[in-house]
Enzyme design. Structure first.
Site, PDB file in Angstrom:
ATOM      1  N   GLY A  34       0.678  -1.180  -0.066  1.00  0.00           N
ATOM      2  CA  GLY A  34      -0.092  -0.004  -0.013  1.00  0.00           C
ATOM      3  C   GLY A  34       0.821   1.319  -0.014  1.00  0.00           C
ATOM      4  N   ASP A  77      -7.460  -0.420  -0.083  1.00  0.00           N
ATOM      5  CA  ASP A  77      -5.922   0.095   0.553  1.00  0.00           C
ATOM      6  C   ASP A  77      -6.217   1.606   1.153  1.00  0.00           C
ATOM      7  OD1 ASP A  77      -5.184  -2.371  -0.770  1.00  0.00           O
ATOM      8  OD2 ASP A  77      -3.668  -1.414  -2.145  1.00  0.00           O
TER       9      ASP A  77
END
Ligand code: MEV
Length: 315
Positions: free
Chosen positions: A109, A154
Site C-alpha cells: 500500500g 487500500d
C-alpha cells in the site's frame, strides 16, 4: 534532511490484506490491517513559487503548473491538483516533499500511504482540515491512477489506520480484534505492480468466468469466517483460513514459486497459517505466528530467500 524548514508534517501507514484480495474487486468481503511501524511521510511549507512536489525515492520534482515528462510525474502533479481542487485553492504556492519507508510495488500500500500523507500535509499548509471520509475519497481517486480499478480497500485501511472489514459500496466497517495477532511479513524481493496482477485476474475472469467466480465466492466465505475467528480470538482457525485463501489465490494463478516457497517455509517453521498478501505475483507473504514461533518463522523465511522480514502486532 527531508523536512528541513518545512513545518507541516504528516504520515500514513503501510497495510496488509489479511484475507480476500482480488475477490474484493468483484464485490466479495476482505480484511485489511495497518502496519503502524512502517510509514510514508510528507512535509510541506510555504514558498514564493508555484506549489511543487518532490519525491525523495523517485528523485523527482514536479510543479503544479509545469509540463510533465512521464507517468510518475503526471501522478505526482495530479495529487497536487486534486488536493487544490478539493480545497478550492487557486494559484497555490509552497513546497511538498514525500518520502516512504514502505517498499514500492510490494503489495503493502505504498501508493495509498504516500497520497494520504501528502494530502494531509497540504491541508495543513493551506490552514484547513480534511475529514477522513473526504481524504479517503481523494486517495481513492489517486489509487485509480495507480491501479486502474481499485476496490477501495487500500485507501480505507491507510486513511483510518484501523483493521477493516471491507465490501465495495458498503459503509465503513472497522473490526474489533479480540486477541492481538502477531504477523510476520516477508518480502520475495520480486517487485510487481498491483495494476498488472489485477489485469491478470481480469483476463482469467473473462476467459474462465464460472471457475473464477467460484473461487471468488469461496474467498468471500473465507473472509466472512475469518471475521468471526478474529472477533472471537480463534487464532488457529484464522491461520487455517489464511492458508485456504492462499490455495485459492494460487488456483487463480496469482502466486509465484517464490511466494509459495515462503508460505511453505513459514508453515514448516510453526506458523498457524500463511498466504501471499496484496496483488501477488511477487511482493510479500504474511504468516500468523505467536510468541513461541515468531523467531523460528522469521529465521526460516530468511533462509528460504526472503529479502526482508518484519513482524508486527495487529490489534
Ligand atoms: C491490493 O492491495 C488488493 C487488490 O485486491 C486490489 C484492490 O482491492 O484494489 C489486489
Amino acid at each position: 534532511m527531508l523536512c528541513n524548514g518545512l513545518p507541516f508534517r504528516s504520515s500514513a501507514p503501510a497495510k496488509i490484506i489479511l484475507l480476500g484480495e482480488h475477490a474484493v474487486v468483484y464485490g466479495m468481503p476482505a480484511i485489511a490491517a495497518p502496519i503502524h511501524s512502517l510509514r510514508a511521510y510528507a512535509c510541506a511549507g510555504p514558498s514564493d513559487t508555484a506549489l511543487s512536489i518532490r519525491s525523495v525515492e523517485l528523485d523527482k520534482r514536479v510543479a503544479i503548473d509545469a509540463p510533465v515528462p512521464d507517468d510518475s510525474a503526471r501522478a505526482m502533479q495530479r495529487l497536487l491538483q486534486i488536493t487544490c481542487d478539493y480545497f478550492g485553492v487557486r494559484k497555490p504556492t509552497g513546497d511538498l516533499v514525500i518520502r516512504s519507508d514502505i517498499p514500492f510495488a510490494a503489495g503493502l500500500g505504498s501508493g495509498a500511504a504516500v497520497s494520504a500523507a501528502a494530502i494531509r500535509a497540504l491541508a495543513a499548509l493551506f490552514g484547513r482540515r480534511i475529514p477522513n471520509e473526504d481524504l479517503n475519497q481523494l486517495v481513492f481517486e489517486m489509487e485509480k491512477i495507480h491501479h486502474g480499478t481499485p476496490s477501495g480497500i487500500d485507501n480505507t485501511v491507510v486513511v483510518y489506520e484501523r483493521p477493516v472489514y471491507f465490501e465495495r459500496g458498503k459503509d465503513l466497517d472497522l473490526l474489533t480484534v479480540e486477541r492481538s495477532c502477531r504477523i510476520v511479513i516477508a518480502d520475495t524481493g520480486c517487485a510487481t505492480m498491483t495494476r498488472d496482477a489485477v489485469g491478470r485476474i481480469r483476463q482469467r475472469y473473462n476467459q474462465r468466468q464460472s471457475d473464477t467466480q467460484e473461487a471468488f465466492l469461496r474467498i468471500g466465505q473465507v473472509a466472512r469466517d475469518a471475521r468471526h475467528a478474529l472477533e472471537s480470538g480463534k487464532q488457529r482457525r484464522l491461520g487455517a483460513l489464511m492458508s485456504e485463501n492462499h490455495r485459492l489465490l494460487r488456483h487463480l494463478g496469482i502466486s509465484s514459486p517464490e511466494l509459495d516457497k515462503l508460505v511453505d517455509a513459514s508453515i514448516a517453521a510453526g506458523a498457524m497459517g500463511a498466504k501471499l498478501s496484496g496483488g501477488g505475483m511477487g511482493g510479500n507473504i504474511i504468516a500468523l505466528v505467536d510468541r513461541s514461533t515468531v523467531q523460528a518463522v522469521r529465521r526460516a523465511l530468511s533462509l528460504a530467500g526472503a529479502v526482508s522480514v518484519i513482524d508486527f502486532v495487529m490489534n
